[in-house]
Scaffold this motif. Structure first.
Motif, PDB file in Angstrom:
ATOM      1  N   VAL A 254     -14.357  98.164  48.471  1.00 53.61           N
ATOM      2  CA  VAL A 254     -14.335  96.711  48.782  1.00 53.61           C
ATOM      3  C   VAL A 254     -13.607  96.197  47.480  1.00 53.61           C
ATOM      4  N   LEU A 255     -12.289  95.444  47.975  1.00 51.11           N
ATOM      5  CA  LEU A 255     -11.407  95.006  46.746  1.00 51.11           C
ATOM      6  C   LEU A 255     -11.877  93.648  46.357  1.00 51.11           C
ATOM      7  N   SER A 256     -11.310  93.319  45.282  1.00 59.15           N
ATOM      8  CA  SER A 256     -11.606  92.106  44.799  1.00 59.15           C
ATOM      9  C   SER A 256     -11.499  90.631  45.863  1.00 59.15           C
ATOM     10  N   ARG A 257     -12.311  89.831  45.703  1.00 56.97           N
ATOM     11  CA  ARG A 257     -12.257  88.625  46.555  1.00 56.97           C
ATOM     12  C   ARG A 257     -12.346  87.471  45.871  1.00 56.97           C
ATOM     13  N   THR A 258     -11.350  86.512  46.050  1.00 56.22           N
ATOM     14  CA  THR A 258     -11.366  85.236  45.694  1.00 56.22           C
ATOM     15  C   THR A 258     -10.776  85.141  44.258  1.00 56.22           C
ATOM     16  N   ASN A 259      -9.703  84.401  43.969  1.00 52.68           N
ATOM     17  CA  ASN A 259      -9.316  84.064  42.212  1.00 52.68           C
ATOM     18  C   ASN A 259      -9.490  82.523  42.313  1.00 52.68           C
ATOM     19  N   LEU A 260     -10.445  81.817  41.863  1.00 47.21           N
ATOM     20  CA  LEU A 260     -10.474  80.733  41.951  1.00 47.21           C
ATOM     21  C   LEU A 260      -9.383  79.905  41.136  1.00 47.21           C
ATOM     22  N   LEU A 261      -9.110  80.309  39.789  1.00 48.05           N
ATOM     23  CA  LEU A 261      -7.963  79.538  39.206  1.00 48.05           C
ATOM     24  C   LEU A 261      -6.531  79.657  40.091  1.00 48.05           C
ATOM     25  N   SER A 262      -6.401  80.866  40.216  1.00 44.48           N
ATOM     26  CA  SER A 262      -5.207  81.321  41.061  1.00 44.48           C
ATOM     27  C   SER A 262      -5.029  80.140  42.084  1.00 44.48           C
ATOM     28  N   ASN A 263      -5.893  80.417  43.293  1.00 43.40           N
ATOM     29  CA  ASN A 263      -5.908  79.484  44.183  1.00 43.40           C
ATOM     30  C   ASN A 263      -6.066  77.837  44.038  1.00 43.40           C
ATOM     31  N   LEU A 264      -6.590  77.363  42.927  1.00 39.78           N
ATOM     32  CA  LEU A 264      -6.383  76.130  42.531  1.00 39.78           C
ATOM     33  C   LEU A 264      -4.977  75.664  42.192  1.00 39.78           C
TER      34      LEU A 264
END
Length: 485
Positions: A254-264
């Motif tokens: 299961v790979l990493s999910r969600t990058n809050l800072l990058s998405n912002l």
């Protein structure tokens, strides 16, 4: 005498040749020059299949040929399948592969240990690199893509194309053909105003289609992959247990999910668009909110039905949700003669329909509010580690599925109070194949494996917005701290 069926994970080489520039043909089906491993990759983010071939080189083909790039690979491989149709064969005998370079190779005194590595790609990407286009194209973006592939690239493959809407005109200023397709891909919308077109290649041909079309095409979802022990054996083709074996998940991550800072920063949650109308000397502002009802996008379905957002709408910092601050601003130029009809002033005739070079209001303006922000947000969500649920599976190889197809996963819940039989609510259900890597290996016996990266940009449940918001202390300015020392 009929050939025996190919068991799961096996394959049969029907043709494998390298045609050198000097006219010599290297037959990779012979023991003295047979290939050791063959790898190639399909990806919905890539416009061509590329890969690597490692073969036994007992006669120093690498230097006596020599291999310099541009050589032809004639390849046809029958894969493990119980179905008798063209999908069971990976066929590059009609549309050959092109050698792009000589990789690492072993210079061993023992001839049986000598191995040469070459990289390859499909013909279309080579033609793209060696061609520059300076002409205009008219029609819908899907019409323009078809014209480029047929008349400029001169592809000999199938083109699976989803029709787009609105008449456009592209003036190509001495650019590669795929740059024209990229422009069309970024701005095209279908008849439901879905803007997420992708252009990519699989063993079945080329594709120009939206995420909506991929999500809705579940004809390949007959393959339901599972992580139970039922498929560890390799039963004969044509049996029910063969299907179980071919769809057994040998291993997965299961790979990493969600990058809050990058998405912002990128504008996945919210953004602002400024359309500069150079004809009317004005501009228009549009705001995008991932959670707003008018911006609700098509998402991958789940076992329970329509997928729910993969982000939370709760307050995050300073009493604000993720979508309240528009951190990303896009600027799109347009030229509208008729604002209501979104018709392009630059390409309209003032003499009315049927007169002049172009019919009045014949071309549609960019209309960026319909595609720029939503497209960028959705593409960000299905990139690895950025948003969507992403898994990397290792399974027995077959040619029944391709990048852009939908498969079903049945993965048991590993944590919590599960008894080992309940399907994981997030990791089970339909998933889109984003990347598919074929690996053919003859060392230690014939082995065809696949590494599949699958994604889903929806949850089977809505995330509540009732969690704790971050607390803060009181700001104080301290002047005497260092004086104490």
């Amino acid at each position: 005498m009929a050939e025996r069926p190919i068991d799961p994970g096996e394959f049969r080489i029907e043709k494998a040749e390298i045609h050198l520039a000097n006219g010599q043909v290297v037959n990779l089906a012979e023991p003295s020059t047979g290939f050791l491993t063959l790898t190639f990759i399909e990806d919905i983010e890539e416009a061509a299949i590329q890969g690597e071939l490692i073969f036994i080189d007992t006669v120093n083909v690498a230097n006596r040929g020599p291999i310099t790039g541009g050589e032809v690979i004639d390849l046809k491989i029958a894969t493990s399948s119980e179905f008798s149709d063209e999908s069971t064969v990976i066929d590059f005998s009609k549309n050959n592969l092109i050698v792009t370079g000589l990789g690492n190779y072993t210079a061993d005194d023992h001839p049986t240990n000598a191995a040469t590595s070459i990289t390859f790609c499909t013909q279309e990407i080579v033609e793209n690199y060696r061609t520059r286009v300076s002409q205009s194209f008219e029609g819908t973006y899907s019409d323009i893509v078809e014209e480029v592939m047929e008349k400029v690239i001169k592809s000999g493959k199938n083109l699976y194309i989803e029709p787009s809407v609105n008449k456009k005109k592209i003036v190509a200023p001495n650019v590669p053909p795929f740059e024209i397709i990229k422009m069309a891909m970024e701005e095209a919308s279908n008849d439901q105003q879905e803007p997420t077109y992708y252009f990519y290649e699989t063993t079945m041909g080329y594709h120009f289609r939206t995420l909506m079309d991929m999500y809705g095409k579940e004809d390949k979802s007959v393959l339901r992959y599972h992580d139970t022990e039922a498929g560890l054996l390799s039963p004969a083709a044509g049996t029910q247990s063969w299907v179980s074996a071919i769809t057994n998940i040998i291993g997965f991550d299961v790979l990493s999910r969600t990058n809050l800072l990058s998405n912002l920063d990128y504008g996945a949650y919210a953004s602002k668009l400024i359309e500069h109308d150079i004809y009317n000397k004005t501009y228009y502002e549009h705001e995008y909110d991932y959670f707003a009802r008018e911006n609700l996008q098509v998402r991958m379905l789940t076992q329970e039905g329509e997928g729910q957002p993969i982000y939370t709408n709760k307050e995050v910092v300073n009493g604000k949700t993720l979508s309240e601050d528009k951190m990303q601003t896009y600027l799109v130029p347009t030229s509208l003669k008729n604002v209501d009809q979104q018709t392009d002033a630059q390409h309209s005739s003032s003499f009315g329909t049927g007169a002049g070079n172009f019919p009045q209001y014949g071309f549609t303006g960019k209309n960026g509010k319909e595609w720029v922000q939503r497209r960028n947000s959705m593409r960000k969500q299905i990139r690895d580690t950025e948003g969507a649920t992403t898994l990397r599976l290792r399974v027995h190889g077959n040619s029944l599925i391709n990048a852009g197809d939908v498969i079903h996963l049945n993965i048991t819940e590993k944590h919590g109070h599960s008894d080992g039989t309940n399907p994981d609510p997030v990791l089970s259900g339909p998933f889109l194949i984003k990347t598919l890597r074929h690996e053919f290996n003859i060392t230690g016996g014939l082995s065809h494996m696949m590494e599949i990266t699958v994604i889903r940009d929806g949850f089977p449940f809505k995330i509540p917005a009732a969690g704790k918001s971050p607390s803060k202390g009181s700001f104080r300015k301290i002047e005497s701290y260092y004086e104490a020392f």
